[in-house]
Design a protein around this motif. Structure first.
Motif, PDB file in Angstrom:
ATOM      1  N   LEU A 290       1.044  -1.243   0.041  1.00  0.00           N
ATOM      2  CA  LEU A 290      -0.203   0.120  -0.040  1.00  0.00           C
ATOM      3  C   LEU A 290       0.991   1.197  -0.074  1.00  0.00           C
ATOM      4  CD1 LEU A 290      -2.690  -1.236   2.485  1.00  0.00           C
ATOM      5  CD2 LEU A 290      -2.975  -1.056   0.130  1.00  0.00           C
ATOM      6  N   ASP A 291       2.070   1.166  -0.690  1.00  0.00           N
ATOM      7  CA  ASP A 291       2.853   2.348  -0.596  1.00  0.00           C
ATOM      8  C   ASP A 291       3.475   2.872   0.341  1.00  0.00           C
ATOM      9  OD1 ASP A 291       2.607   1.990  -3.452  1.00  0.00           O
ATOM     10  OD2 ASP A 291       1.301   3.874  -3.755  1.00  0.00           O
ATOM     11  N   VAL A 292       3.640   1.982   1.538  1.00  0.00           N
ATOM     12  CA  VAL A 292       3.844   2.520   2.897  1.00  0.00           C
ATOM     13  C   VAL A 292       5.237   3.112   2.918  1.00  0.00           C
ATOM     14  CG1 VAL A 292       4.784   0.192   3.564  1.00  0.00           C
ATOM     15  CG2 VAL A 292       3.997   1.945   5.463  1.00  0.00           C
ATOM     16  N   ASN A 293       6.098   2.528   2.138  1.00  0.00           N
ATOM     17  CA  ASN A 293       7.635   3.166   2.315  1.00  0.00           C
ATOM     18  C   ASN A 293       7.535   4.702   1.575  1.00  0.00           C
ATOM     19  OD1 ASN A 293       8.384   0.893   3.288  1.00  0.00           O
ATOM     20  ND2 ASN A 293       9.313  -0.017   1.388  1.00  0.00           N
ATOM     21  N   LEU A 294       6.979   4.923   0.479  1.00  0.00           N
ATOM     22  CA  LEU A 294       6.672   5.994  -0.002  1.00  0.00           C
ATOM     23  C   LEU A 294       6.075   7.220   0.864  1.00  0.00           C
ATOM     24  CD1 LEU A 294       5.975   5.625  -3.867  1.00  0.00           C
ATOM     25  CD2 LEU A 294       7.903   5.683  -2.519  1.00  0.00           C
ATOM     26  N   THR A 295       4.980   6.694   1.550  1.00  0.00           N
ATOM     27  CA  THR A 295       4.263   7.503   2.444  1.00  0.00           C
ATOM     28  C   THR A 295       5.245   8.066   3.677  1.00  0.00           C
ATOM     29  OG1 THR A 295       2.386   6.295   2.119  1.00  0.00           O
ATOM     30  CG2 THR A 295       2.438   7.528   4.201  1.00  0.00           C
ATOM     31  N   ILE A 296       6.285   7.119   4.054  1.00  0.00           N
ATOM     32  CA  ILE A 296       7.128   7.409   5.162  1.00  0.00           C
ATOM     33  C   ILE A 296       8.030   8.413   4.620  1.00  0.00           C
ATOM     34  CG2 ILE A 296       9.154   6.572   6.480  1.00  0.00           C
ATOM     35  CD1 ILE A 296       7.651   3.934   6.466  1.00  0.00           C
ATOM     36  N   ILE A 297       8.607   8.378   3.087  1.00  0.00           N
ATOM     37  CA  ILE A 297       9.599   9.374   2.793  1.00  0.00           C
ATOM     38  C   ILE A 297       8.705  10.656   2.614  1.00  0.00           C
ATOM     39  CG2 ILE A 297      11.016   9.949   0.586  1.00  0.00           C
ATOM     40  CD1 ILE A 297      11.240   6.674   0.190  1.00  0.00           C
ATOM     41  N   LYS A 298       7.632  10.857   2.056  1.00  0.00           N
ATOM     42  CA  LYS A 298       6.734  11.984   1.895  1.00  0.00           C
ATOM     43  C   LYS A 298       6.482  12.732   3.321  1.00  0.00           C
ATOM     44  CE  LYS A 298       3.699  10.205  -0.915  1.00  0.00           C
ATOM     45  NZ  LYS A 298       2.471  10.254  -1.893  1.00  0.00           N
ATOM     46  N   ASP A 299       6.354  11.843   4.211  1.00  0.00           N
ATOM     47  CA  ASP A 299       6.051  12.486   5.622  1.00  0.00           C
ATOM     48  C   ASP A 299       7.441  12.995   6.185  1.00  0.00           C
ATOM     49  OD1 ASP A 299       3.398  11.635   5.732  1.00  0.00           O
ATOM     50  OD2 ASP A 299       3.778   9.929   6.969  1.00  0.00           O
ATOM     51  N   ASN A 300       8.420  12.504   5.713  1.00  0.00           N
ATOM     52  CA  ASN A 300       9.685  13.138   6.317  1.00  0.00           C
ATOM     53  C   ASN A 300      10.432  14.335   5.272  1.00  0.00           C
ATOM     54  OD1 ASN A 300      11.155  11.635   8.726  1.00  0.00           O
ATOM     55  ND2 ASN A 300       9.857  10.246   7.654  1.00  0.00           N
ATOM     56  N   TYR A 301       9.914  14.468   4.159  1.00  0.00           N
ATOM     57  CA  TYR A 301      10.637  15.370   3.156  1.00  0.00           C
ATOM     58  C   TYR A 301       9.272  16.246   2.443  1.00  0.00           C
ATOM     59  CZ  TYR A 301      15.080  12.668   3.893  1.00  0.00           C
ATOM     60  OH  TYR A 301      16.115  12.441   4.467  1.00  0.00           O
ATOM     61  N   ASN A 302       9.400  17.341   2.051  1.00  0.00           N
ATOM     62  CA  ASN A 302       8.456  18.379   1.460  1.00  0.00           C
ATOM     63  C   ASN A 302       8.468  17.717  -0.149  1.00  0.00           C
ATOM     64  OD1 ASN A 302       6.563  20.037   1.131  1.00  0.00           O
ATOM     65  ND2 ASN A 302       7.780  21.903   1.072  1.00  0.00           N
ATOM     66  N   VAL A 303       8.118  16.430  -0.231  1.00  0.00           N
ATOM     67  CA  VAL A 303       8.168  16.339  -1.995  1.00  0.00           C
ATOM     68  C   VAL A 303       6.521  15.445  -2.383  1.00  0.00           C
ATOM     69  CG1 VAL A 303      10.698  15.958  -1.909  1.00  0.00           C
ATOM     70  CG2 VAL A 303       9.102  14.005  -1.201  1.00  0.00           C
ATOM     71  N   GLU A 304       6.600  15.417  -3.343  1.00  0.00           N
ATOM     72  CA  GLU A 304       5.822  14.391  -4.183  1.00  0.00           C
ATOM     73  C   GLU A 304       6.341  13.214  -4.961  1.00  0.00           C
ATOM     74  OE1 GLU A 304       2.396  13.858  -4.039  1.00  0.00           O
ATOM     75  OE2 GLU A 304       2.324  15.398  -2.508  1.00  0.00           O
ATOM     76  N   ILE A 305       5.915  12.120  -4.846  1.00  0.00           N
ATOM     77  CA  ILE A 305       6.528  11.184  -5.696  1.00  0.00           C
ATOM     78  C   ILE A 305       5.661  10.308  -6.576  1.00  0.00           C
ATOM     79  CG2 ILE A 305       7.846   9.131  -5.610  1.00  0.00           C
ATOM     80  CD1 ILE A 305       8.627   9.781  -2.538  1.00  0.00           C
ATOM     81  N   LEU A 306       6.145  10.430  -7.927  1.00  0.00           N
ATOM     82  CA  LEU A 306       5.434   9.968  -9.035  1.00  0.00           C
ATOM     83  C   LEU A 306       6.035   8.791 -10.005  1.00  0.00           C
ATOM     84  CD1 LEU A 306       4.313  13.251 -10.389  1.00  0.00           C
ATOM     85  CD2 LEU A 306       2.899  11.970  -8.613  1.00  0.00           C
ATOM     86  N   LEU A 307       5.114   7.804 -10.527  1.00  0.00           N
ATOM     87  CA  LEU A 307       5.759   6.461 -11.110  1.00  0.00           C
ATOM     88  C   LEU A 307       5.337   6.834 -12.447  1.00  0.00           C
ATOM     89  CD1 LEU A 307       7.425   3.985 -11.272  1.00  0.00           C
ATOM     90  CD2 LEU A 307       5.164   2.719 -10.454  1.00  0.00           C
ATOM     91  N   ARG A 308       5.950   7.082 -13.457  1.00  0.00           N
ATOM     92  CA  ARG A 308       5.882   7.084 -14.860  1.00  0.00           C
ATOM     93  C   ARG A 308       6.604   6.302 -15.686  1.00  0.00           C
ATOM     94  NH1 ARG A 308       5.632  13.700 -15.558  1.00  0.00           N
ATOM     95  NH2 ARG A 308       3.935  14.152 -14.053  1.00  0.00           N
ATOM     96  N   ASN A 309       5.917   5.338 -16.213  1.00  0.00           N
ATOM     97  CA  ASN A 309       6.742   4.275 -16.865  1.00  0.00           C
ATOM     98  C   ASN A 309       7.568   3.465 -16.128  1.00  0.00           C
ATOM     99  OD1 ASN A 309       5.012   4.737 -19.265  1.00  0.00           O
ATOM    100  ND2 ASN A 309       6.386   6.403 -19.837  1.00  0.00           N
ATOM    101  N   ASP A 310       8.999   3.484 -16.702  1.00  0.00           N
ATOM    102  CA  ASP A 310       9.953   3.058 -15.868  1.00  0.00           C
ATOM    103  C   ASP A 310      10.802   4.018 -14.975  1.00  0.00           C
ATOM    104  OD1 ASP A 310      11.062   4.504 -17.995  1.00  0.00           O
ATOM    105  OD2 ASP A 310      12.541   2.656 -18.426  1.00  0.00           O
TER     106      ASP A 310
END
Length: 346
Positions: free
Chosen positions: A26-46
């Protein structure tokens, strides 16, 4: 209006499996990163695209997590949080990877090994000293690692028996009269030690060894008057021992024995006016040859990520209270400090 996406970083992804392992359930690792840094993370193709003010920092964390996956290690929330905590101190996980030596295996075949640099240091201290202290907040593995080291020494025939002790002190509540014989009365206080033994050795093996008196799980008061040779002895929750009890325990050590004392000096449940034997021992025994101290930190917490935040919040709260009390004693009370303390607790 300031643009959130003023930095952009891209990372190539090799395959879908890597993406799934990196992102977590459920993207838990990405959520942790976004909680710690002022960013958005997207996946596009590869490609993973990191956007935001701290894109460079977040990108470095993601790259490091990918390197961890390449090395064959698995990712979980604890490890992601640990990598981030190291990065914020300017330390690379690769340069500070804890010693991966296996302490022992659980009865289910799961290897027990250090998960943080602090835990690795703790293990080395136990190996190299006859008396070791593991001091730190909840969730740092103080007791579990000590029990694993005891089991390892017992299986290697380095010691003949394992003795685990705890002070029988109520944690801020009156339990009243407990039914049963003496062992049944004290067992609730010793349950965490049994839990660790059951997890590592299995319930049946633990009970068989206990029946043969090769494992003892006892209240600290039972240690008085004994001399313990060829034993691995653990005193858990040592912050709740008195000065007299701590001295008594430390002087039980016999030939061929090793002792580990664990505790959290921020969670003392002794009656008012009683000094903690652990806090006093840290002062008295500092520099004594053959004795070593390992002070674990919040970055060594390996429980649910919330535990680390709770530990941090309480530490900040207590530090602000101490500052307020000192200022009041000096007549320098800072207006608004009480409000700041309440805000920390919210």
């Amino acid at each position: 209006m300031e643009n959130l996406f003023n930095e952009e970083q891209k990372i190539k992804i090799n395959n879908e499996q890597t993406t799934n392992e990196l992102f977590g359930n459920l993207d838990v690792n990405l959520t942790i990163i976004k909680d710690n840094y002022n960013v958005e993370i997207l996946l596009r193709n590869d490609e993973i695209i990191v956007l935001g003010k701290e894109a460079v920092e977040a990108n470095e964390v993601i790259f490091e997590l990918m390197e961890i996956l390449k090395s064959g290690e698995k990712l979980d929330a604890q490890k992601v949080n640990y990598v981030i905590s190291l990065k914020k101190k300017g330390i690379s996980y690769k340069d500070s990877t804890p010693n991966k030596d296996i302490i022992c295996f659980t009865h289910k075949g799961k290897p027990i090994r250090p998960k943080t640099v602090g835990q690795s240091t703790y293990i080395q201290i136990i190996k190299n000293h006859d008396i070791s202290f593991g001091v730190g907040p909840a969730g740092t593995g103080k007791t579990y690692i000590a029990v694993a080291m005891a089991v390892s020494a017992f299986k290697a025939k380095e010691v003949e028996k394992i003795i685990l002790a705890r002070p029988a002190v109520e944690a801020g509540e009156r339990l009243g009269f407990l039914p049963g014989d003496l062992q049944e009365k004290v067992d609730p206080y010793l349950r965490p030690l049994y839990d660790a033994l059951y997890d590592i050795l299995g319930r049946d093996s633990t009970l068989k060894l206990k029946e043969k008196e090769l494992i003892e799980v006892v209240p600290l008061a039972y240690m008085r008057g004994r001399t313990l040779d060829n034993a691995f002895i653990i005193l858990d929750e040592a912050q709740n021992s008195t000065q007299e009890q701590m001295k008594m325990f430390l002087t039980r050590l016999g030939f061929g024995s090793k002792a580990v004392i664990t505790g959290d000096i921020t969670q003392i449940d002794l009656p008012r006016g009683k000094k903690s034997g652990l806090k006093e021992a840290i002062k008295i025994l500092d520099g004594v040859k053959g004795i070593a101290f390992c002070f674990l930190k919040e970055s060594d917490v390996v429980r649910h990520p919330l535990v680390r935040r709770i530990v941090n919040a309480y530490a900040r709260y207590e530090q602000m209270q101490e500052t307020l009390q000192k200022n009041e004693a000096l007549g320098l009370s800072k207006p608004g400090l009480i409000d700041e303390i309440h805000e920390v607790g919210q």
